[in-house]
Scaffold this motif. Structure first.
Motif, mmCIF file in Angstrom:
data_model
loop_
_atom_site.group_PDB
_atom_site.id
_atom_site.type_symbol
_atom_site.label_atom_id
_atom_site.label_comp_id
_atom_site.label_asym_id
_atom_site.label_seq_id
_atom_site.Cartn_x
_atom_site.Cartn_y
_atom_site.Cartn_z
ATOM 1 N N HIS A 140 1.037 -1.514 0.169
ATOM 2 C CA HIS A 140 0.207 0.106 0.040
ATOM 3 C C HIS A 140 0.982 1.216 0.299
ATOM 4 O O HIS A 140 1.984 1.690 0.198
ATOM 5 C CB HIS A 140 -1.125 0.152 1.176
ATOM 6 C CG HIS A 140 -0.508 -0.142 2.370
ATOM 7 N ND1 HIS A 140 -0.704 -0.790 3.259
ATOM 8 C CD2 HIS A 140 -0.090 0.786 3.276
ATOM 9 C CE1 HIS A 140 0.872 -0.779 4.343
ATOM 10 N NE2 HIS A 140 0.977 0.404 4.794
ATOM 11 N N GLU A 187 -3.526 3.610 1.627
ATOM 12 C CA GLU A 187 -4.238 3.691 2.982
ATOM 13 C C GLU A 187 -3.615 5.234 2.781
ATOM 14 O O GLU A 187 -3.141 5.744 3.541
ATOM 15 C CB GLU A 187 -2.772 2.869 3.133
ATOM 16 C CG GLU A 187 -2.989 2.746 5.536
ATOM 17 C CD GLU A 187 -1.225 2.540 5.541
ATOM 18 O OE1 GLU A 187 -1.995 0.383 5.853
ATOM 19 O OE2 GLU A 187 -1.018 2.708 6.071
ATOM 20 N N HIS A 211 3.770 6.966 3.047
ATOM 21 C CA HIS A 211 4.964 6.086 3.543
ATOM 22 C C HIS A 211 4.749 4.869 2.293
ATOM 23 O O HIS A 211 3.761 5.275 2.077
ATOM 24 C CB HIS A 211 5.353 5.171 4.631
ATOM 25 C CG HIS A 211 4.281 4.572 5.455
ATOM 26 N ND1 HIS A 211 2.943 5.185 5.973
ATOM 27 C CD2 HIS A 211 3.302 3.464 4.756
ATOM 28 C CE1 HIS A 211 1.878 3.705 6.267
ATOM 29 N NE2 HIS A 211 2.224 3.196 6.046
ATOM 30 N N GLU A 261 7.576 0.719 4.949
ATOM 31 C CA GLU A 261 6.903 0.327 6.081
ATOM 32 C C GLU A 261 7.477 -1.833 5.271
ATOM 33 O O GLU A 261 6.931 -1.801 4.063
ATOM 34 C CB GLU A 261 5.595 -0.195 6.343
ATOM 35 C CG GLU A 261 4.956 -0.857 6.812
ATOM 36 C CD GLU A 261 3.135 -0.567 6.583
ATOM 37 O OE1 GLU A 261 2.706 1.007 6.663
ATOM 38 O OE2 GLU A 261 2.582 -1.162 7.302
HETATM 39 ZN ZN ZN Z 1 1.567 0.972 6.220
#
Ligand code: ZN
Length: 271
Positions: A140, A187, A211, A261
């Motif tokens: 994501h 997200e 991110h 991430e």
């Molecule tokens: Zn995330």
């Protein structure tokens, strides 16, 4: 981590081993121990040397056009010595149309003359389990927003993306809306309170891309590998993210100021 041992075999009758020597040196530069069999070795001699030297991988080089018979014979000779777990890779002057045939005969991978020695070295590291595979996809893209309900209309009504779910992630103190877009998701991250890193991000930089999340296998193993390579991590051990995934963040200074991430979903939740 133990040193990777590679046997470079020069099968067949051609008398040119400059390429093989260049590769041997390149792999040594990557910290591997390389044993070179020398010119004009039979498949049997190569397999025997591989077993005796207890190597992790056999690399075959051929310029003579005899790869179609010689490479599979090395695989067979290893099998005959109960050493079929030693993977065989090949390179040299090999036409693209021969590659499927060789792979079918048990050669793990063929590197044609265009391949770089860096690619070869990283392939070998993955092959022998000394480094993990690259991330599988972008899971994501995280976007920091003040309020999900204010941001949703563009993504939902204009772009036409479906909201899969909205959930709260305790570990990050955020409320998260997931919108699927092909294989990946957007997200939207809304801070639940002023302690949330997302709150601090918005205070400092305003709303925006926060991110990128990469889907990986074996998150713990990867973290220890990255740590051993000196990659700065924000999470030394995985924490629980959305959907009970395991996540960890890599420091942005490792990735041109992009916060990365790493996330590992349960097997059943990976589409
Ligand atoms: Zn995330």
């Amino acid at each position: 981590m133990k040193q990777i041992r590679v046997l470079i075999g020069k099968a067949g009758l051609d008398g040119h081993d400059r390429g093989a020597l260049v590769i041997a040196q390149a792999l040594r530069d990557h910290g591997m121990e390389v044993i070179y069999t020398g010119l004009r070795q039979s498949p049997d001699q190569i397999a025997q040397a591989a077993v005796q030297e207890d190597v992790d991988v056999v690399g075959l080089s051929s310029l003579s056009g005899a790869h179609r018979s010689l490479f599979p014979k090395v695989v067979e000779a290893l099998q005959a010595r109960n050493a079929k777990d030693i993977p065989v890779i090949g390179g040299g002057v090999i036409p693209a149309e021969d590659i499927p045939f060789l792979e079918e005969k048990g050669i793990k991978k063929i590197f044609t003359s265009g391949a770089s020695t860096d690619d070869l070295a990283s392939y070998i590291k993955r092959l022998v389990g000394a480094s993990t595979a690259p991330p599988k996809k972008i899971a994501h893209i995280g976007i920091a927003v003040r309020q999900i309900k204010e941001s949703l209309p563009f993504y939902q009504d204009i772009l036409g993306l479906d909201v899969e779910k909205i959930e709260e992630v305790e570990s990050e103190q955020v409320r998260v809306a997931f919108l699927r877009i092909g294989e990946t998701r957007i997200e939207l991250l809304e801070p639940m309170n002023e302690q949330s890193a997302i709150h601090r991000f918005i205070e400092k930089k305003g709303e925006g891309v926060h991110h990128l999340a990469f889907e990986v296998d074996d998150l713990e193993e990867r973290l220890s590998e990255y740590r051993s390579k000196g990659v700065p991590l924000l999470n030394e051990t995985p924490v629980t993210g959305a959907e009970n995934s395991q996540i960890a963040f890599v420091h942005p200074k490792a990735a041109s100021r992009v916060l990365i991430e790493l996330c590992q979903h349960q097997e059943s939740e990976v589409e």
